[in-house]
Design a protein around this motif. Structure first.
Motif, PDB file in Angstrom:
ATOM      1  N   THR A   1      11.131 -12.827  10.855  1.00 24.86           N
ATOM      2  CA  THR A   1      10.277 -12.633   9.685  1.00 24.86           C
ATOM      3  C   THR A   1       9.206 -13.713   9.633  1.00 24.86           C
ATOM      4  O   THR A   1       9.496 -14.908   9.736  1.00 24.86           O
ATOM      5  N   PHE A   2       7.937 -13.263   9.473  1.00 25.96           N
ATOM      6  CA  PHE A   2       6.790 -14.161   9.345  1.00 25.96           C
ATOM      7  C   PHE A   2       6.007 -13.811   8.085  1.00 25.96           C
ATOM      8  O   PHE A   2       6.152 -12.716   7.524  1.00 25.96           O
ATOM      9  N   ASP A   3       5.120 -14.741   7.680  1.00 25.86           N
ATOM     10  CA  ASP A   3       4.083 -14.361   6.734  1.00 25.86           C
ATOM     11  C   ASP A   3       3.239 -13.272   7.387  1.00 25.86           C
ATOM     12  O   ASP A   3       3.083 -13.237   8.610  1.00 25.86           O
ATOM     13  N   ALA A   4       2.653 -12.405   6.563  1.00 24.30           N
ATOM     14  CA  ALA A   4       2.160 -11.123   7.061  1.00 24.30           C
ATOM     15  C   ALA A   4       0.859 -11.171   7.853  1.00 24.30           C
ATOM     16  O   ALA A   4       0.626 -10.295   8.681  1.00 24.30           O
ATOM     17  N   TYR A   5       0.011 -12.171   7.637  1.00 24.90           N
ATOM     18  CA  TYR A   5      -1.349 -12.064   8.147  1.00 24.90           C
ATOM     19  C   TYR A   5      -1.639 -13.011   9.301  1.00 24.90           C
ATOM     20  O   TYR A   5      -1.226 -14.176   9.303  1.00 24.90           O
TER      21      TYR A   5
ATOM     22  N   CYS B   1      -0.696  -9.232  17.727  1.00 20.87           N
ATOM     23  CA  CYS B   1      -1.585  -8.716  16.693  1.00 20.87           C
ATOM     24  C   CYS B   1      -2.453  -7.587  17.253  1.00 20.87           C
ATOM     25  O   CYS B   1      -2.948  -7.664  18.382  1.00 20.87           O
ATOM     26  N   PHE B   2      -2.634  -6.539  16.473  1.00 19.78           N
ATOM     27  CA  PHE B   2      -3.423  -5.389  16.919  1.00 19.78           C
ATOM     28  C   PHE B   2      -4.907  -5.723  17.080  1.00 19.78           C
ATOM     29  O   PHE B   2      -5.566  -5.248  18.012  1.00 19.78           O
ATOM     30  N   PHE B   3      -5.446  -6.572  16.181  1.00 19.97           N
ATOM     31  CA  PHE B   3      -6.894  -6.732  16.080  1.00 19.97           C
ATOM     32  C   PHE B   3      -7.506  -7.411  17.311  1.00 19.97           C
ATOM     33  O   PHE B   3      -8.350  -6.848  17.999  1.00 19.97           O
ATOM     34  N   HIS B   4      -7.076  -8.653  17.625  1.00 22.55           N
ATOM     35  CA  HIS B   4      -7.623  -9.366  18.776  1.00 22.55           C
ATOM     36  C   HIS B   4      -6.556  -9.745  19.793  1.00 22.55           C
ATOM     37  O   HIS B   4      -6.801 -10.559  20.679  1.00 22.55           O
ATOM     38  N   ASN B   5      -5.378  -9.139  19.627  1.00 21.80           N
ATOM     39  CA  ASN B   5      -4.293  -9.268  20.606  1.00 21.80           C
ATOM     40  C   ASN B   5      -3.719 -10.672  20.758  1.00 21.80           C
ATOM     41  O   ASN B   5      -3.145 -11.000  21.806  1.00 21.80           O
TER      42      ASN B   5
ATOM     43  N   ASP C   1      -0.427 -16.646  23.339  1.00 22.11           N
ATOM     44  CA  ASP C   1      -1.451 -15.968  24.153  1.00 22.11           C
ATOM     45  C   ASP C   1      -2.641 -15.561  23.287  1.00 22.11           C
ATOM     46  O   ASP C   1      -2.469 -14.965  22.219  1.00 22.11           O
ATOM     47  N   ILE C   2      -3.835 -15.935  23.745  1.00 24.25           N
ATOM     48  CA  ILE C   2      -5.104 -15.451  23.189  1.00 24.25           C
ATOM     49  C   ILE C   2      -5.893 -14.938  24.386  1.00 24.25           C
ATOM     50  O   ILE C   2      -6.341 -15.732  25.231  1.00 24.25           O
ATOM     51  N   PRO C   3      -6.049 -13.613  24.521  1.00 22.89           N
ATOM     52  CA  PRO C   3      -6.596 -13.033  25.746  1.00 22.89           C
ATOM     53  C   PRO C   3      -7.919 -13.622  26.229  1.00 22.89           C
ATOM     54  O   PRO C   3      -8.146 -13.733  27.443  1.00 22.89           O
ATOM     55  N   CYS C   4      -8.796 -14.031  25.322  1.00 22.35           N
ATOM     56  CA  CYS C   4     -10.115 -14.526  25.730  1.00 22.35           C
ATOM     57  C   CYS C   4     -10.124 -16.028  26.016  1.00 22.35           C
ATOM     58  O   CYS C   4     -11.169 -16.592  26.339  1.00 22.35           O
TER      59      CYS C   4
ATOM     60  N   LEU D   1      -0.111  -8.244  10.516  1.00 23.37           N
ATOM     61  CA  LEU D   1       0.618  -8.236  11.782  1.00 23.37           C
ATOM     62  C   LEU D   1       1.515  -7.011  11.949  1.00 23.37           C
ATOM     63  O   LEU D   1       1.946  -6.705  13.061  1.00 23.37           O
ATOM     64  N   ALA D   2       1.789  -6.291  10.856  1.00 24.44           N
ATOM     65  CA  ALA D   2       2.584  -5.068  10.984  1.00 24.44           C
ATOM     66  C   ALA D   2       1.814  -3.968  11.695  1.00 24.44           C
ATOM     67  O   ALA D   2       2.407  -2.967  12.127  1.00 24.44           O
ATOM     68  N   GLU D   3       0.504  -4.141  11.843  1.00 20.17           N
ATOM     69  CA  GLU D   3      -0.302  -3.193  12.621  1.00 20.17           C
ATOM     70  C   GLU D   3      -0.156  -3.430  14.119  1.00 20.17           C
ATOM     71  O   GLU D   3      -0.617  -2.630  14.931  1.00 20.17           O
ATOM     72  N   GLY D   4       0.479  -4.548  14.474  1.00 23.68           N
ATOM     73  CA  GLY D   4       0.616  -4.904  15.875  1.00 23.68           C
ATOM     74  C   GLY D   4       1.819  -4.252  16.534  1.00 23.68           C
ATOM     75  O   GLY D   4       2.370  -3.260  16.042  1.00 23.68           O
ATOM     76  N   LYS D   5       2.264  -4.849  17.648  1.00 21.86           N
ATOM     77  CA  LYS D   5       3.396  -4.272  18.392  1.00 21.86           C
ATOM     78  C   LYS D   5       4.295  -5.374  18.923  1.00 21.86           C
ATOM     79  O   LYS D   5       3.869  -6.514  19.138  1.00 21.86           O
ATOM     80  N   VAL D   6       5.542  -4.993  19.118  1.00 21.60           N
ATOM     81  CA  VAL D   6       6.539  -5.913  19.648  1.00 21.60           C
ATOM     82  C   VAL D   6       6.502  -5.858  21.168  1.00 21.60           C
ATOM     83  O   VAL D   6       6.538  -4.774  21.765  1.00 21.60           O
TER      84      VAL D   6
END
Length: 361
Positions: free
Chosen positions: A63-67, A87-91, A102-105, A75-80
């Motif tokens: 369990t984490f804070d949500a954002y 995170c879904f937005f910037h991975n 991990d930060i892809p960029c 973060l619930a828009e993301g994936k396990v």
């Protein structure tokens, strides 16, 4: 502490009990374990705080804070991914401790960490501790403390009043006679297990002229078994039944907006081995549900209309006074922020004093 001092204390110092902006630091239910599959992530709101919860491939619940700390994506828009959450937005990806891995960029992730919360599972429910470090265990039935248990989910419900008010119903000695027509005067003896847990147990016999009491008396050597254990002011376990077979019911509640209560009923029994043990437990849990339904039947409408205020307490309300004072002595947190409410009171008092001093100057 006598009844008069208990009444005075409950009247004069009530800051947490039935307060829609406060709750006790402790373990609170999140959702049934079966509602969160392996590799699944969900958004939940507990006591005004938005959280994200997921189950990794190792079946552990996190369990984490949500954002997301980058741009605030939920973060619930993301994936396990394995035991980590992306995170879904910037991975951006975070491990089970909340550390960004991990930060892809970027070649190296930034040194940041999500706010994580201690999470556990028991009785088929997922629980979260609302403070930094758990001081006491998950709520349990005292009689089954050292037992492995079977449990079953009962109803989920909403009440139009604070969880504390729902909780005191189980130790409201008068209502057993007026609502449930029990031909027996109930007198409770309290025992504080620790600063966050307190039990109330019936100690009286009596009602021997009643046909009902005469009918059940052969099954009770001493007083009729009825015991209530409260945890963190919002979860209660009822133990009731004949000497040879006790039924255990848990009512676990959490506060929602405007001081209302959302709750879940659980039925619990000692685990018994083998197929016959499983069959026996299935019967016991079904009987436990019937007992729980009986106790809830006459009270439900009260909690939809009650405007609780203990203005005229009497001696019969002693156990309620004791519970209120027990709640008041526990550490209180503030709605949504989960910060120490009493520290904020001091800060607010200091600010008021500063303003008064400035005005007087």
């Amino acid at each position: 502490m006598n009844i008069n001092s208990q009444i005075f204390s409950a009247r004069s110092q009530k800051k947490t009990f039935n307060n829609p902006q406060r709750f006790i630091e402790g373990w609170y239910w999140v959702l049934p374990s079966r509602n969160l599959s392996q590799g699944e992530v969900k958004a939940v709101t507990v006591l005004g705080r938005e959280l994200v919860i997921y189950r990794g491939q190792d079946k552990r619940v996190i369990t984490f804070d949500a954002y997301c700390p980058h741009m605030g994506a939920h973060l619930a828009e993301g994936k396990v991914e394995g035991n980590e959450l992306r995170c879904f937005f910037h991975n951006w990806k975070f491990d089970a401790e909340g550390i960004c891995v991990d930060i892809p960029c970027l070649e190296e992730p930034l040194p940041m960490k999500l706010k994580s919360w201690h999470t556990a599972e028991k009785y088929g429910m997922i629980w979260v501790w609302t403070g930094e470090t758990p001081h006491h265990p998950l709520p349990f039935v005292p009689e089954l403390e050292d037992e492995e248990c079977h449990s079953a989910l009962g109803s989920r419900f909403i009440k139009n009043c604070h969880p504390n008010v729902v909780m005191i119903n189980a130790i409201d000695a008068q209502h057993f006679n007026t609502v449930h027509n029990l031909p027996l005067e109930i007198v409770f003896e309290k025992d504080e297990l620790n600063e966050n847990a307190i039990t109330f147990s019936n100690t009286t016999r009596g009602g021997e002229d009643s046909f009902f009491i005469k009918l059940i008396r052969p099954f009770y050597k001493n007083a009729v078994t009825y015991s209530m254990c409260y945890w963190y002011g919002s979860t209660g376990t009822v133990t009731v039944g004949p000497d040879f077979l006790h039924f255990h019911i848990m009512f676990t509640l959490r506060m929602t907006e405007q001081g209302k209560a959302e709750g879940q009923t659980l039925f619990i029994t000692k685990k018994r081995k083998g197929i016959f043990g499983w069959l026996f437990n299935s019967i016991v849990l079904s009987l436990t549900k019937m007992v729980g339904d009986y106790f809830a039947k006459g009270d439900t409408k009260i909690f939809q209309t009650i405007k609780f205020e203990m203005r005229t307490p009497i001696k019969a309300d002693q156990s309620i006074m004791q519970f209120i004072n027990h709640v008041e002595r526990q550490k209180a947190l503030s709605w949504e922020t989960w910060l120490d409410a009493r520290s904020r009171d001091i800060e607010s008092s200091d600010r008021s004093k500063w303003r008064d001093d400035m005005t007087s100057d």
